[in-house]
Motif scaffolding. Structure first.
Motif, mmCIF file in Angstrom:
data_model
loop_
_atom_site.group_PDB
_atom_site.id
_atom_site.type_symbol
_atom_site.label_atom_id
_atom_site.label_comp_id
_atom_site.label_asym_id
_atom_site.label_seq_id
_atom_site.Cartn_x
_atom_site.Cartn_y
_atom_site.Cartn_z
ATOM 1 N N PHE A 260 0.729 -1.240 -0.073
ATOM 2 C CA PHE A 260 -0.189 -0.060 -0.131
ATOM 3 C C PHE A 260 0.910 1.333 -0.022
ATOM 4 C CE2 PHE A 260 -2.215 -3.290 2.243
ATOM 5 C CZ PHE A 260 -3.323 -3.130 1.707
ATOM 6 N N ALA A 261 0.407 2.276 -0.771
ATOM 7 C CA ALA A 261 1.264 3.436 -0.725
ATOM 8 C C ALA A 261 0.317 4.827 -0.474
ATOM 9 C CB ALA A 261 1.866 3.785 -1.837
ATOM 10 N N ILE A 262 0.476 5.656 0.300
ATOM 11 C CA ILE A 262 -0.129 6.819 0.621
ATOM 12 C C ILE A 262 0.500 7.936 -0.381
ATOM 13 C CG2 ILE A 262 -0.764 8.599 2.406
ATOM 14 C CD1 ILE A 262 -0.226 6.368 4.402
ATOM 15 N N PRO A 263 -0.442 8.500 -1.235
ATOM 16 C CA PRO A 263 -0.041 9.806 -2.201
ATOM 17 C C PRO A 263 0.110 10.974 -1.435
ATOM 18 C CG PRO A 263 -2.303 9.410 -2.255
ATOM 19 C CD PRO A 263 -1.825 8.357 -1.213
ATOM 20 N N GLY A 264 0.811 11.896 -2.016
ATOM 21 C CA GLY A 264 0.994 13.062 -1.689
ATOM 22 C C GLY A 264 0.944 14.148 -2.758
ATOM 23 N N HIS A 265 1.395 15.391 -2.339
ATOM 24 C CA HIS A 265 1.344 16.420 -3.405
ATOM 25 C C HIS A 265 2.178 15.972 -4.669
ATOM 26 C CE1 HIS A 265 1.650 20.314 -5.356
ATOM 27 N NE2 HIS A 265 0.667 20.798 -4.642
ATOM 28 N N ILE A 266 1.904 16.397 -5.919
ATOM 29 C CA ILE A 266 2.603 16.093 -6.890
ATOM 30 C C ILE A 266 3.945 16.583 -7.035
ATOM 31 C CG2 ILE A 266 0.738 15.153 -8.526
ATOM 32 C CD1 ILE A 266 1.210 18.041 -9.894
ATOM 33 N N TYR A 267 4.223 17.851 -6.403
ATOM 34 C CA TYR A 267 5.536 18.466 -6.475
ATOM 35 C C TYR A 267 6.428 18.011 -5.367
ATOM 36 C CZ TYR A 267 3.460 21.196 -10.436
ATOM 37 O OH TYR A 267 3.119 21.289 -11.451
ATOM 38 N N SER A 268 5.852 17.107 -4.416
ATOM 39 C CA SER A 268 6.471 16.946 -2.928
ATOM 40 C C SER A 268 7.475 15.895 -3.288
ATOM 41 C CB SER A 268 5.525 16.468 -2.071
ATOM 42 O OG SER A 268 6.165 15.875 -0.872
ATOM 43 N N GLU A 269 8.796 16.270 -3.118
ATOM 44 C CA GLU A 269 9.934 15.119 -3.100
ATOM 45 C C GLU A 269 9.632 13.997 -2.164
ATOM 46 O OE1 GLU A 269 13.479 16.618 -2.885
ATOM 47 O OE2 GLU A 269 13.612 18.134 -5.049
#
Length: 389
Positions: A260-269
């Motif tokens: 499972f993976a938790i997504p974040g902001h597309i510009y967040s490294e």
């Protein structure tokens, strides 16, 4: 103080000491000898040579036959006795069943705390050592929710995401830490209090490494394979593209675990590693309940849980006390159960127990809250009966 070692455990420890944690050498030697004790006889040096054992291990084997070599081993043994509450080899009944299918399983585990925690359903939460404030909070929230639902949270005692997950699950007395050092030390040292809290509140600390083993870089991927192998599923809470947690995810995939993976902001490294995992097939989640649903285990447990909760005065919270210990005479049956269910004939054949005796033992486990029966199939429950906690 732990109990005395069995003769087989001593043989395992001796060989593990001589090959210095080499899985290849250990299993090559073990498979060659009908009884491991014969491998340690002084006249077996040429056989070790023929097996292609590394020269460093051959040198240790020769030194082991000397008085100085025996003194070094006895010192190591004393350190194990001092630092461990339990030692498990892969033929012991309490050795985690989850690890047995894997050829690279640790032949020996050194541990502190509640050994029976290793039998419970575990979800790993891993991620960056330097997470964002939001990532740390998400890891904490997910770990708290899942541990409150009865899962043990498994991680590596590292800084950042690991620490947040352990601290949250600790509130519900359900966390397990796998270390990349010997149990005589803590890495990072700032987590010594956290480590003690885990041991004292129903959790467990384990390592495959002997005392005096330092936190070397190549030890942590080895630790991570145990973290993932113990778990039903692995959550990557926050990870950059070069995060070590991606190694854990890769190992988990090779072991057939759900990732499972938790997504974040597309510009967040800080989230690029999670986004990569999602593109490669990891399950995107934004709520911990989705983990339970995707593991397809919730429907079996929710009914049992609802019945248990209805018997308590406070229905707003799930129980947070660790379960009572499983009686010794029922351990072999409990270990044979899984989280999906087996019928009586399957269990009777597997355990070589007559149906009447097995039915009686299964009934005992049901009354204690460690097993349940659904549609003629018996399966594990994640916690003991509330009244026994």
């Amino acid at each position: 103080m732990r109990q005395a070692f069995s003769s087989t455990q001593l043989d395992y420890i001796r060989l593990w000491f001589l090959v210095q944690h080499s899985l290849t050498s250990f299993y090559k030697i073990q498979q060659h000898y009908p009884a491991l004790q014969h491998a340690l006889n002084a006249d077996q040096y040429s056989t070790w040579q023929k097996l292609g054992i590394h020269k460093n291990h051959l040198q240790r084997f020769q030194e082991f036959q000397t008085e100085h070599g025996q003194q070094l081993f006895q010192h190591c043994l004393k350190q194990i006795e001092t630092s461990c509450d339990f030692v498990l080899i892969d033929s012991d009944s309490a050795y985690p069943q989850q690890l047995l299918p894997f050829s690279d399983r640790p032949p020996i585990l050194f541990g502190q705390g509640n050994v029976q925690a290793l039998m419970q359903p575990q979800i790993a939460i891993v991620g960056s050592r330097k997470p964002s404030t939001q990532g740390r909070q998400i890891a904490y929230d997910f770990a708290f929710y899942l541990s409150e639902q009865g899962f043990y949270i498994n991680s590596g005692l590292a800084q950042g995401i690991d620490e947040a997950a352990h601290r949250a699950a600790l509130q519900n007395h359900r966390t397990i830490a796998v270390m990349g050092t010997g149990l005589d030390q803590t890495y990072p040292s700032s987590h010594q209090t956290l480590r003690l809290d885990i041991v004292q509140h129903g959790g467990c600390i384990i390592s495959e490494f002997l005392p005096n083993t330092p936190p070397l870089q190549h030890h942590f991927p080895r630790r991570n394979r145990i973290v993932s192998a113990l778990s039903i599923g692995v959550i990557v809470a926050e990870a950059a593209l070069k995060s070590g947690s991606l190694i854990t995810a890769q190992l988990a995939a090779e072991q057939g675990k759900t990732i499972f993976a938790i997504p974040g902001h597309i510009y967040s490294e800080n989230h690029q590693g999670c986004h990569l995992l999602i593109r490669e097939g990891a399950i995107l989640i934004d709520h911990p309940q989705q983990v339970i649903e995707d593991l397809a285990l919730a429907t079996q447990w929710q009914a049992t849980e609802a019945q248990n909760i209805s018997k308590t005065e406070d229905t707003d919270r799930l129980p947070t006390a660790p379960p009572a210990e499983i009686p010794e005479h029922l351990l072999h049956v409990y270990r044979a159960l899984d989280w999906m269910g087996q019928d009586l004939d399957q269990l009777s054949t597997q355990l070589n127990i007559d149906a009447a005796t097995l039915t009686s033992q299964l009934m005992e486990l049901e009354l204690l809250g460690y097993a349940t029966q659904q549609a003629g199939h018996y399966l594990r429950c994640r916690m003991g009966k509330l009244g026994s906690q």
